[in-house]
Enzyme design. Sequence first.
Site, PDB file in Angstrom:
ATOM      1  N   ASP A   1       0.823   3.823  -3.094  1.00 15.30           N
ATOM      2  CA  ASP A   1       0.444   5.219  -2.867  1.00 15.30           C
ATOM      3  C   ASP A   1       1.425   6.154  -3.562  1.00 15.30           C
ATOM      4  O   ASP A   1       1.026   7.147  -4.186  1.00 15.30           O
ATOM      5  CB  ASP A   1       0.398   5.490  -1.366  1.00 15.30           C
TER       6      ASP A   1
ATOM      7  N   GLU B   1      -4.419   0.660  -3.561  1.00 20.17           N
ATOM      8  CA  GLU B   1      -3.029   1.123  -3.585  1.00 20.17           C
ATOM      9  C   GLU B   1      -2.072  -0.056  -3.495  1.00 20.17           C
ATOM     10  O   GLU B   1      -1.023  -0.068  -4.159  1.00 20.17           O
ATOM     11  CB  GLU B   1      -2.786   2.107  -2.445  1.00 20.17           C
TER      12      GLU B   1
ATOM     13  N   ASP C   1      -7.034   1.459   0.509  1.00 16.39           N
ATOM     14  CA  ASP C   1      -5.728   0.892   0.853  1.00 16.39           C
ATOM     15  C   ASP C   1      -5.411  -0.325  -0.010  1.00 16.39           C
ATOM     16  O   ASP C   1      -4.270  -0.509  -0.457  1.00 16.39           O
ATOM     17  CB  ASP C   1      -5.690   0.494   2.327  1.00 16.39           C
TER      18      ASP C   1
ATOM     19  N   GLU D   1       0.838  -1.204   0.000  1.00 16.42           N
ATOM     20  CA  GLU D   1       0.000   0.000   0.000  1.00 16.42           C
ATOM     21  C   GLU D   1       0.873   1.255   0.000  1.00 16.42           C
ATOM     22  O   GLU D   1       0.622   2.209  -0.751  1.00 16.42           O
ATOM     23  CB  GLU D   1      -0.911  -0.004   1.222  1.00 16.42           C
TER      24      GLU D   1
END
Length: 276
Positions: free
Chosen positions: A64, A136, A133, A60
């Site tokens: 991101d 990502e 989440d 994640e």
Amino acid sequence: MSDAKADSTAKKKADNTASSHTLLEGRLGYKLESALLVRALTHRSYAYENGGLPTNERLEFLGDSVLGLVVTDTLYRTHPDLPEGQLAKLRAAVVNSRALAEVGRGLELGSFIRLGRGEEGTGGRDKASILADTLEAVIGAVYLDQGLEAAGELVHRLFDPLIEKSSNLGAGLDWKTSLQELTATEGLGVPEYLVTETGPDHEKTFTAAARVGGVSYGTGTGRSKKEAEQQAAESAWRAIRSAADERAKAAAQAAQTAAEAAERAQGNADASSASA
């Protein structure tokens, strides 16, 4: 349970998992290394309930950054005249938990996530923070398995429509400012925001309600108070704008009806005068 039955159950579960992964990979457009995809889909609640398995949190973190880079690069290239502040606001309108969750829902990502029983029981498969989440993490997995070009292509495919929509709607501007300008124009007063927070310190979720004149026009959630307020302001702006547009449309129709009635009355009067 006999060993044969246990083996059969395990094989069936493995086959179902493989079939499920194939379905998700088809939606993503990439076939990923199996263990990497499993990790991307493993929420910490599942990991903790199953002996401390690896979670998707590192993926994640990576995803991101990849998402932020690709979206930022796109905005930089497509808006050469926008200053840094407006580019940052445009990016925030696209890269936020609600937008990511909507993209995740479009992929039906929730059905693939490995969740613990507690999260499962409280609707975790449709929880915005978990969907965001996990998306990502999946982007991070694509980056590790296929490289930046493939991850970038995936981000473009999933997020370019959002980028275009946000740009066209002016969502790169501050929604709180836009809402205040709209409520002033409509004579509704100054917006205020009521914010609540839930969850542990390391994973708080903020919920904001945008109120004008004591009436709540929109709510929003986010990982920060600022994000929640912006989401609430956007929701309220759309609600008030829509209501104002409907009133304007109704007024225009009423005016047209009145004009047509007056025209008919004048025609009748002219006809009466002519016959006399």
